[in-house]
Design an enzyme around this catalytic site. Structure first.
Site, PDB file in Angstrom:
ATOM      1  N   ASP A 189       0.861  -1.181   0.000  1.00  0.00           N
ATOM      2  CA  ASP A 189       0.000   0.000   0.000  1.00  0.00           C
ATOM      3  C   ASP A 189       0.903   1.239   0.000  1.00  0.00           C
ATOM      4  OD1 ASP A 189      -3.192   0.591   1.175  1.00  0.00           O
ATOM      5  OD2 ASP A 189      -1.736   2.223   1.037  1.00  0.00           O
ATOM      6  N   ILE A 190       0.585   2.192  -0.845  1.00  0.00           N
ATOM      7  CA  ILE A 190       1.429   3.372  -1.005  1.00  0.00           C
ATOM      8  C   ILE A 190       1.396   4.266   0.250  1.00  0.00           C
ATOM      9  CG2 ILE A 190      -0.221   4.987  -2.057  1.00  0.00           C
ATOM     10  CD1 ILE A 190       3.277   4.230  -3.402  1.00  0.00           C
ATOM     11  N   GLU A 212     -12.262   3.462  -1.672  1.00  0.00           N
ATOM     12  CA  GLU A 212     -11.500   4.425  -2.472  1.00  0.00           C
ATOM     13  C   GLU A 212     -11.254   3.913  -3.894  1.00  0.00           C
ATOM     14  OE1 GLU A 212      -7.830   5.677  -0.452  1.00  0.00           O
ATOM     15  OE2 GLU A 212      -6.944   6.002  -2.419  1.00  0.00           O
ATOM     16  N   HIS A 229      -9.856  -5.592  -3.291  1.00  0.00           N
ATOM     17  CA  HIS A 229      -8.525  -5.758  -2.699  1.00  0.00           C
ATOM     18  C   HIS A 229      -8.660  -6.100  -1.226  1.00  0.00           C
ATOM     19  CE1 HIS A 229      -9.566  -1.446  -2.659  1.00  0.00           C
ATOM     20  NE2 HIS A 229      -8.939  -1.372  -1.500  1.00  0.00           N
ATOM     21  N   HIS A 250      -6.623  -5.853   2.311  1.00  0.00           N
ATOM     22  CA  HIS A 250      -5.509  -5.261   3.055  1.00  0.00           C
ATOM     23  C   HIS A 250      -4.963  -6.310   4.013  1.00  0.00           C
ATOM     24  CE1 HIS A 250      -6.399  -0.833   2.372  1.00  0.00           C
ATOM     25  NE2 HIS A 250      -7.578  -1.332   2.077  1.00  0.00           N
TER      26      HIS A 250
HETATM   27  P1  5GP Z   1      -9.837   1.353   0.081  1.00  0.00           P
HETATM   28  O1  5GP Z   1     -10.387   1.329  -1.353  1.00  0.00           O
HETATM   29  O2  5GP Z   1      -9.573  -0.024   0.614  1.00  0.00           O
HETATM   30  O3  5GP Z   1     -10.702   2.176   0.975  1.00  0.00           O
HETATM   31  O4  5GP Z   1      -8.428   2.099   0.043  1.00  0.00           O
HETATM   32  C1  5GP Z   1      -7.544   1.941  -1.043  1.00  0.00           C
HETATM   33  C2  5GP Z   1      -6.136   1.710  -0.546  1.00  0.00           C
HETATM   34  O5  5GP Z   1      -5.297   1.655  -1.689  1.00  0.00           O
HETATM   35  C3  5GP Z   1      -5.591   2.825   0.356  1.00  0.00           C
HETATM   36  O6  5GP Z   1      -5.034   2.232   1.523  1.00  0.00           O
HETATM   37  C4  5GP Z   1      -4.541   3.529  -0.503  1.00  0.00           C
HETATM   38  O7  5GP Z   1      -3.432   3.984   0.232  1.00  0.00           O
HETATM   39  C5  5GP Z   1      -4.144   2.471  -1.508  1.00  0.00           C
HETATM   40  N1  5GP Z   1      -3.823   3.012  -2.820  1.00  0.00           N
HETATM   41  C6  5GP Z   1      -4.570   3.888  -3.536  1.00  0.00           C
HETATM   42  N2  5GP Z   1      -3.981   4.168  -4.709  1.00  0.00           N
HETATM   43  C7  5GP Z   1      -2.821   3.470  -4.724  1.00  0.00           C
HETATM   44  C8  5GP Z   1      -1.766   3.348  -5.674  1.00  0.00           C
HETATM   45  O8  5GP Z   1      -1.771   3.953  -6.750  1.00  0.00           O
HETATM   46  N3  5GP Z   1      -0.739   2.532  -5.348  1.00  0.00           N
HETATM   47  C9  5GP Z   1      -0.699   1.824  -4.184  1.00  0.00           C
HETATM   48  N4  5GP Z   1       0.349   1.040  -3.961  1.00  0.00           N
HETATM   49  N5  5GP Z   1      -1.673   1.916  -3.258  1.00  0.00           N
HETATM   50  C10 5GP Z   1      -2.724   2.732  -3.527  1.00  0.00           C
END
Ligand code: 5GP
Length: 132
Positions: free
Chosen positions: A29-30, A88, A93, A95
């Protein structure tokens, strides 16, 4: 249009690779909550994890299990926690977060700032364990 995570899995957008199979991909995760915070994705585009059929979600969970075992071997922790949000990025995905306590699973916590070298070393350590 391809999701950002599809483009990551295809190598069009760079990522810190932790593990991969023909069907799934794992990368850091970035904005990690803790060192070793990893995302597992299917290469196939599907937004909502619970739209996967039983066989696919089973294989996905099995992949996540093997990645979690690699994370725990590389970064000793009490347990690796698993969370699915997907608020987001519209590409399913999982975690995986190495936990020292339940506080590490709080997504409102401030994110870690790691250098590119630290991120690469973290991903490499997980990848090495996954490949054992
Ligand atoms: P969620 O959709 O589970 O609420 O959050 C998306 C997760 O993906 C976040 O923890 C965010 O930091 C990570 N994320 C979003 N865009 C990118 C990206 O371009 N690269 C990486 N490695 N992680 C990402």
């Amino acid at each position: 249009m391809a999701t950002i995570f599809s483009r990551i899995a295809q190598g069009e957008i760079p990522s810190y690779k932790c593990a991969e199979t023909d069907e799934f991909y794992a990368f850091l995760d970035i904005n990690p909550l803790v060192k070793g915070h990893t995302l597992c994705i299917p290469r196939r585009e599907v937004d909502y994890i619970f739209d996967m059929d039983d066989d696919e979600i089973g294989r996905f969970q099995q992949f996540a299990k093997h990645v979690a075992q690699a994370i725990k071997a590389a970064f000793p922790c009490v347990k690796v926690g698993e969370a699915v949000l997907g608020l987001e990025v519209p590409h399913a995905h999982i975690h995986l977060i190495p936990m020292q306590s339940e506080r590490d699973m709080n997504f409102s916590n401030p994110k870690l700032q790691l250098t590119a070298e630290e991120m690469q070393a973290t991903a490499d350590a997980i990848y090495r364990e996954f490949m054992k």
